[in-house]
Design an enzyme around this catalytic site. Structure first.
Site, short mmCIF file in Angstrom:
data_model
loop_
_atom_site.label_atom_id
_atom_site.label_comp_id
_atom_site.label_asym_id
_atom_site.label_seq_id
_atom_site.Cartn_x
_atom_site.Cartn_y
_atom_site.Cartn_z
N HIS A 30 0.86 -1.19 0.00
CA HIS A 30 0.00 0.00 0.00
C HIS A 30 0.89 1.23 0.00
CE1 HIS A 30 -3.36 -2.46 2.09
NE2 HIS A 30 -3.69 -2.28 0.83
N CYS B 213 -2.21 3.18 9.01
CA CYS B 213 -3.09 2.05 8.70
C CYS B 213 -4.24 1.94 9.70
CB CYS B 213 -2.32 0.74 8.73
SG CYS B 213 -1.19 0.47 7.36
#
Length: 295
Positions: A178, A274
């Site tokens: 990511h 996150c």
């Protein structure tokens, strides 16, 4: 700050590391002491909540669910800007059960007036939320990662939905699946990023748009500590325990770095960014309209 940051977190009661969908995940280490690791995870989540609150944010906590341990990483749940949210489509089977739960959560936020519009990416077009789509307030654009979890086709969907520029950045390493694991947009216009995670073309785009004077290269140590995966608003930065050199570099630029132990979550490949999702992020046009309406 014009708006007090409102950040979504997920209760970690159902967190564990039970499968491998990225190179950082260590279920073997987790299962050496699952009860102890869970207690530590709950304490670390509480410490992150406290650090964010002390930095000036409001935290909205929602429950997790059994069998969906990675719900504790709501950055992947959706992309949110200007009161509009587009909910993720997960590439990995292990996380697809999160979609319906996050969609319901965002619809409840809509009913409460926290959001104006909630939709979902089209079926079959994988896009894993703000983890792969980072808003840059300085440049009034999204930086969007693709090539690992999020599909290139998602970029146009994002651009059309929000009607703002989306700058594609290809991610070339499975270790940095990511964008938020290797790229941090700072409020002063700087970009902290880990160059090996990007193609040569991507690195050139970052330097070209941000300017070399604003580009801070993260070291191997910084990336491995998940310190690039950080939350920034105003001059506050909340991150997993950073190496001393990185902390000093950021403080030299006027930032206040709050260090949090997030080791249990790093066993699953996630850090502070996150574990949060900003719900009230606004573009300059929308922020001006909101301010005018309030006056």
């Amino acid at each position: 700050m014009a708006f007090k940051p409102k950040l979504l977190m997920v209760d970690p009661s159902h967190f564990e590391v039970s499968y491998v969908i990225n190179p950082w995940m260590k279920p073997g280490a987790w299962h050496e002491d699952p009860a102890g690791h869970l207690r530590q995870a709950q304490a670390c989540s509480a410490a992150l909540h406290q650090a964010l609150t002390e930095a000036g944010a409001e935290v909205v906590m929602v429950p997790g669910a059994p069998g969906l341990p990675d719900m504790v990483f709501p950055a992947n749940a959706a992309v949110v800007l200007d009161g509009r949210a587009i909910v993720a489509r997960f590439a990995c089977d292990e996380r697809r059960g999160e979609e319906a739960l996050f969609l319901n959560a965002f619809r409840s936020f809509e009913a409460r007036g926290l959001l104006d519009t909630v939709v979902q990416y089209p079926e079959g077009i994988f896009q894993e939320g703000a983890g792969d789509c980072l808003w840059d307030d300085t440049r009034q654009q999204f930086w969007a990662g693709y090539g690992q979890r999020s599909a290139k086709a998602s970029l146009q969907v994002t651009e059309d939905f929000f009607n703002v520029p989306v700058v594609p950045l290809e991610l070339v390493s499975p270790r940095f699946y990511h964008l938020d694991t290797c790229f941090l947009v700072l409020s002063g216009g700087e970009i902290l990023y880990y160059p090996p995670a990007f193609s040569a073309e991507g690195r050139a785009v970052i330097e070209g748009l941000a300017g070399k004077e604003n580009v801070l290269e993260a070291s191997d140590e910084d990336a491995a500590a998940f310190s690039v995966n950080a939350v920034n608003f105003g001059k506050e930065i909340v991150m997993a325990r950073p190496p001393a050199k990185l902390k000093a570099r950021l403080e030299e630029r006027g930032y206040h770095v709050r260090s949090v132990d997030l080791d249990p979550f790093i066993l699953s490949g996630g850090g502070a960014y996150c574990m949060t999702l900003r719900l009230n992020r606004f573009s300059a046009v929308k922020a001006a309209a909101e301010k005018a309406a309030a006056e």
